[in-house]
Write an enzyme that holds these catalytic residues in place. Structure first.
Site, short mmCIF file in Angstrom:
data_model
loop_
_atom_site.label_atom_id
_atom_site.label_comp_id
_atom_site.label_asym_id
_atom_site.label_seq_id
_atom_site.Cartn_x
_atom_site.Cartn_y
_atom_site.Cartn_z
N ASP A 30 51.15 40.74 32.42
CA ASP A 30 50.97 41.89 33.31
C ASP A 30 51.85 43.05 32.84
O ASP A 30 53.01 42.86 32.47
CB ASP A 30 51.32 41.48 34.74
CG ASP A 30 50.82 42.47 35.76
OD1 ASP A 30 49.92 42.12 36.54
OD2 ASP A 30 51.33 43.61 35.79
N ASN A 85 43.94 38.21 44.10
CA ASN A 85 43.68 39.25 45.09
C ASN A 85 42.20 39.60 45.09
O ASN A 85 41.59 39.75 44.02
CB ASN A 85 44.51 40.50 44.78
CG ASN A 85 45.99 40.26 45.00
OD1 ASN A 85 46.37 39.53 45.91
ND2 ASN A 85 46.82 40.86 44.17
N GLN A 92 43.57 44.49 45.92
CA GLN A 92 43.06 44.34 44.55
C GLN A 92 42.92 45.73 43.95
O GLN A 92 42.22 46.58 44.52
CB GLN A 92 41.71 43.62 44.54
CG GLN A 92 41.17 43.41 43.12
CD GLN A 92 39.80 42.74 43.08
OE1 GLN A 92 39.21 42.46 44.13
NE2 GLN A 92 39.30 42.49 41.90
N HIS A 98 40.73 38.51 38.30
CA HIS A 98 41.87 38.06 37.50
C HIS A 98 42.74 37.13 38.32
O HIS A 98 42.88 37.30 39.53
CB HIS A 98 42.69 39.25 36.97
CG HIS A 98 43.07 40.24 38.02
ND1 HIS A 98 42.18 41.20 38.49
CD2 HIS A 98 44.22 40.43 38.69
CE1 HIS A 98 42.79 41.93 39.40
NE2 HIS A 98 44.03 41.47 39.55
N HIS A 100 46.52 35.81 38.78
CA HIS A 100 47.94 36.03 38.49
C HIS A 100 48.63 34.67 38.38
O HIS A 100 48.49 33.83 39.28
CB HIS A 100 48.63 36.79 39.62
CG HIS A 100 48.17 38.19 39.85
ND1 HIS A 100 48.86 39.30 39.40
CD2 HIS A 100 47.08 38.69 40.50
CE1 HIS A 100 48.24 40.40 39.78
NE2 HIS A 100 47.16 40.07 40.45
P1 DGP Z 1 45.73 43.35 41.46
O1 DGP Z 1 46.56 44.08 42.46
O2 DGP Z 1 45.59 41.88 41.82
O3 DGP Z 1 44.40 44.02 41.19
O4 DGP Z 1 46.58 43.37 40.11
C1 DGP Z 1 46.26 44.09 38.99
C2 DGP Z 1 47.37 43.86 38.00
O5 DGP Z 1 46.94 44.37 36.75
C3 DGP Z 1 48.67 44.57 38.33
O6 DGP Z 1 49.68 43.59 38.55
C4 DGP Z 1 48.98 45.43 37.12
C5 DGP Z 1 48.05 44.89 36.08
N1 DGP Z 1 47.55 45.89 35.15
C6 DGP Z 1 46.88 47.04 35.49
N2 DGP Z 1 46.56 47.72 34.38
C7 DGP Z 1 46.99 46.97 33.32
C8 DGP Z 1 46.93 47.15 31.91
O7 DGP Z 1 46.40 48.13 31.38
N3 DGP Z 1 47.49 46.18 31.15
C9 DGP Z 1 48.07 45.05 31.69
N4 DGP Z 1 48.61 44.16 30.85
N5 DGP Z 1 48.15 44.87 33.02
C10 DGP Z 1 47.62 45.81 33.82
#
Ligand code: DGP
Length: 114
Positions: A30, A85, A92, A98, A100
Site C-alpha cells: 500500500d 472495504n 472504499q 482489493h 488489505h
Molecule cells: P480502500 O480505502 O479500501 O479503497 O483502500 C485503498 C488503498 O489503496 C489505500 O490504503 C491506499 C491505496 N492506494 C491508493 N492508490 C494507490 C497507488 O497508486 N498505489 C498503491 N500502492 N496503493 C494505493
C-alpha cells in the site's frame, strides 16, 4: 478499466512494490501503509467490489493468496488482519476490489480497521 489505478498497476503501467504476482492476481504494498506490513491483493481483472459477481474460483484464489502474502511478508506466524472495504459506508476509495493484509506489530481495538 482505463481510468482505474489498480488496473494500471496490474498492467505494469504505473509502478508499485510487487510482493507476489501470478496469472490471476497481483499483490503490492500500500502506498500509504497503516501498519509495518500493509499489502493489497487485487485480481488482475476489474471488479468494482466484493459484490460485483466475482467467479467462485477467482474469489477462492484471491483469498488463498492471503496466506502466500503473509508468508512472504513474514507475518504468517505472528498474525495479521484481513480487510475488504466495500462501498461508501466502508470508505472504499479505490473501486477495484482489493484485500488489505495488515500486520507486523501487535494490534488492539485502536489499530487500523481501515
Ligand atoms: P480502500 O480505502 O479500501 O479503497 O483502500 C485503498 C488503498 O489503496 C489505500 O490504503 C491506499 C491505496 N492506494 C491508493 N492508490 C494507490 C497507488 O497508486 N498505489 C498503491 N500502492 N496503493 C494505493
Amino acid at each position: 478499466m482505463s481510468d482505474c489505478i489498480f488496473c494500471k498497476i496490474a498492467a505494469g503501467e504505473i509502478p508499485a512494490t510487487v510482493v507476489y504476482e501470478d496469472e490471476l492476481v497481483i499483490a503490492f504494498d500500500d502506498v500509504s501503509p497503516q501498519m509495518p506490513v500493509h499489502t493489497l491483493i487485487v485480481p488482475k481483472e476489474h471488479y468494482r467490489d466484493i459484490g460485483d459477481g466475482i467467479p467462485d474460483a477467482l474469489m477462492g484464489h484471491l483469498f488463498n493468496t492471503v496466506k502466500k502474502v503473509a508468508e512472504l511478508k513474514g507475518v504468517a506466524s505472528s498474525g495479521y488482519r484481513v480487510i475488504v472495504n466495500t462501498g461508501d459506508d466502508a470508505c472504499q476509495t479505490v473501486h477495484h476490489v482489493h484485500v488489505h493484509v495488515l500486520g507486523g506489530a501487535p494490534m488492539n481495538s485502536g489499530s487500523p480497521a481501515l
